[in-house]
Design a protein around this motif. Structure first.
Motif, mmCIF file in Angstrom:
data_model
loop_
_atom_site.group_PDB
_atom_site.id
_atom_site.type_symbol
_atom_site.label_atom_id
_atom_site.label_comp_id
_atom_site.label_asym_id
_atom_site.label_seq_id
_atom_site.Cartn_x
_atom_site.Cartn_y
_atom_site.Cartn_z
ATOM 1 N N UNK A 31 6.707 -3.165 -6.014
ATOM 2 C CA UNK A 31 5.267 -2.637 -6.123
ATOM 3 C C UNK A 31 4.775 -3.812 -7.137
ATOM 4 N N UNK A 32 5.219 -3.698 -8.249
ATOM 5 C CA UNK A 32 4.664 -4.591 -9.298
ATOM 6 C C UNK A 32 4.818 -6.083 -9.110
ATOM 7 N N UNK A 33 6.021 -6.533 -8.484
ATOM 8 C CA UNK A 33 6.220 -8.180 -8.160
ATOM 9 C C UNK A 33 5.235 -8.600 -7.171
ATOM 10 N N UNK A 34 5.006 -7.677 -5.964
ATOM 11 C CA UNK A 34 3.914 -8.024 -5.270
ATOM 12 C C UNK A 34 2.502 -8.116 -5.627
ATOM 13 N N UNK A 35 2.084 -6.932 -6.509
ATOM 14 C CA UNK A 35 0.895 -7.018 -7.174
ATOM 15 C C UNK A 35 0.661 -8.346 -8.077
ATOM 16 N N UNK A 36 1.690 -8.755 -8.780
ATOM 17 C CA UNK A 36 1.751 -9.843 -9.537
ATOM 18 C C UNK A 36 1.554 -10.986 -8.889
ATOM 19 N N UNK A 37 1.751 -11.022 -7.522
ATOM 20 C CA UNK A 37 1.399 -12.411 -6.830
ATOM 21 C C UNK A 37 2.778 -13.081 -6.466
ATOM 22 N N UNK A 88 11.587 0.432 -6.313
ATOM 23 C CA UNK A 88 10.334 0.402 -5.458
ATOM 24 C C UNK A 88 9.357 0.007 -6.718
ATOM 25 N N UNK A 89 9.214 0.423 -7.548
ATOM 26 C CA UNK A 89 8.215 0.144 -8.518
ATOM 27 C C UNK A 89 8.245 -1.321 -9.010
ATOM 28 N N UNK A 90 9.282 -2.044 -8.927
ATOM 29 C CA UNK A 90 9.784 -3.319 -9.203
ATOM 30 C C UNK A 90 8.853 -4.147 -8.104
ATOM 31 N N UNK A 124 0.951 -1.178 -0.102
ATOM 32 C CA UNK A 124 -0.039 0.116 -0.064
ATOM 33 C C UNK A 124 0.833 1.280 0.034
ATOM 34 N N UNK A 125 1.882 1.228 0.834
ATOM 35 C CA UNK A 125 2.748 2.437 0.832
ATOM 36 C C UNK A 125 3.441 2.490 -0.251
ATOM 37 N N UNK A 126 4.247 1.477 -0.860
ATOM 38 C CA UNK A 126 4.796 1.697 -2.117
ATOM 39 C C UNK A 126 4.057 2.182 -3.294
ATOM 40 N N UNK A 127 2.817 1.673 -3.434
ATOM 41 C CA UNK A 127 1.745 2.230 -4.338
ATOM 42 C C UNK A 127 1.489 3.769 -4.179
ATOM 43 N N UNK A 128 1.391 4.181 -2.912
ATOM 44 C CA UNK A 128 0.964 5.661 -2.754
ATOM 45 C C UNK A 128 2.324 6.471 -3.165
ATOM 46 N N UNK A 129 3.414 5.949 -2.742
ATOM 47 C CA UNK A 129 4.694 6.709 -2.979
ATOM 48 C C UNK A 129 4.976 6.874 -4.546
ATOM 49 N N UNK A 180 16.410 -2.361 2.339
ATOM 50 C CA UNK A 180 16.599 -2.670 0.767
ATOM 51 C C UNK A 180 17.209 -1.276 0.102
ATOM 52 N N UNK A 181 17.525 -0.284 0.822
ATOM 53 C CA UNK A 181 18.199 0.708 0.208
ATOM 54 C C UNK A 181 17.232 1.558 -0.867
ATOM 55 N N UNK A 182 15.929 1.597 -0.559
ATOM 56 C CA UNK A 182 14.989 2.064 -1.485
ATOM 57 C C UNK A 182 14.666 3.405 -1.055
ATOM 58 N N UNK A 183 14.417 3.927 0.390
ATOM 59 C CA UNK A 183 14.372 5.215 0.757
ATOM 60 C C UNK A 183 15.105 5.471 1.953
ATOM 61 N N UNK A 184 15.215 6.637 2.124
ATOM 62 C CA UNK A 184 15.739 7.343 3.419
ATOM 63 C C UNK A 184 14.696 8.396 3.865
ATOM 64 N N UNK A 185 14.783 8.602 5.302
ATOM 65 C CA UNK A 185 13.622 9.475 5.725
ATOM 66 C C UNK A 185 14.462 10.761 6.294
ATOM 67 N N UNK A 186 13.619 11.731 6.132
ATOM 68 C CA UNK A 186 14.315 13.042 6.880
ATOM 69 C C UNK A 186 13.131 13.505 7.430
ATOM 70 N N UNK A 187 13.120 14.770 8.169
ATOM 71 C CA UNK A 187 12.253 15.338 9.127
ATOM 72 C C UNK A 187 11.118 15.783 8.040
ATOM 73 N N UNK A 188 9.908 15.183 8.064
ATOM 74 C CA UNK A 188 8.697 15.732 7.231
ATOM 75 C C UNK A 188 9.015 15.297 5.781
#
Length: 223
Positions: free
Chosen positions: A217-223, A213-215, A144-149, A195-203
């Protein structure tokens, strides 16, 4: 009158339609974070978004259910149904809009059938969007989070340095849009960081590997 303050016509409106719309409204520019419409309020106007983005929130505690881009009417259904507002609308970025009295908006729709038809199509698209959200209700929090991002990136709301993309959304914002708890967002972000996909900062969150990240999301969607 000079150059119109409205840019390119929306897909369902002609330039003449939009020029006429401009004559009916007044500018309504607001900064990011300002509430534009309150849920359950009585008001008699419609907004037409010229630039910037807004988010639509419902229920309590507030949960973001959609983002609207330039070229959209905001609050039109309450004007058509003559009922209270069904959602809260908040400026996600600085916005420029036209504020149009409800009675003038309704007459405008009568006089401009192409716009009325466009709104019907848009309503159908929103129903499809709701159906997709319902269908994804059982997806895990990471997906869900990957799709929103990815949706936010595709909307052009990120700042790119050529490889990474920074989104000015905190974990709370992302959780609202994804419809998952703050705890679930924290777990998903931690998994993405491993997985070195993201880093987080303040806000903010920086997507270090958008394609990765797209791969995912696609792989999990495809099952």
């Amino acid at each position: 009158m000079g150059q119109s303050i409205i840019g390119e016509p929306t897909p369902y409106s002609t330039k003449a339609d939009l020029d006429e719309l401009e004559k009916l409204g007044r500018r309504h520019d607001r900064p990011a974070g300002q509430i534009l419409i309150e849920e359950n309020e009585d008001s008699d106007h419609v907004l037409f978004l010229l630039s910037g983005y807004v988010k639509i929130l419902v229920s309590w505690p507030k949960r973001a259910v959609a983002i609207r881009a330039p070229g959209y009417f905001i609050g039109e259904m309450a004007a058509i149904r003559k009922q209270k507002r069904s959602a809260q609308v908040v400026a996600l970025t600085d916005i420029q809009a036209l504020l149009i009295p409800a009675d003038k908006f309704l007459q405008y729709l009568v006089d401009h059938p192409t716009v009325m038809l466009g709104l019907l199509r848009e309503t159908d698209e929103r129903l499809l969007e709701l159906t997709r959200k319902t269908a994804s209700a059982e997806l895990n929090s990471e997906l869900k989070l990957a799709k929103v991002i990815l949706e936010l990136i595709d909307l052009g709301l990120g700042t790119s340095n050529g490889t990474a993309v920074r989104l000015r959304f905190g974990q709370r914002d992302l959780g609202e849009l994804a419809g998952v708890s703050r705890e679930s967002v924290a777990k998903a972000v931690a998994a993405f960081k491993k997985q070195d996909l993201v880093s987080v900062g303040r806000g903010s969150v920086t997507i270090l590997d958008p394609q990765g990240l797209r791969r995912l999301a696609d792989s999990e969607t495809d099952g």
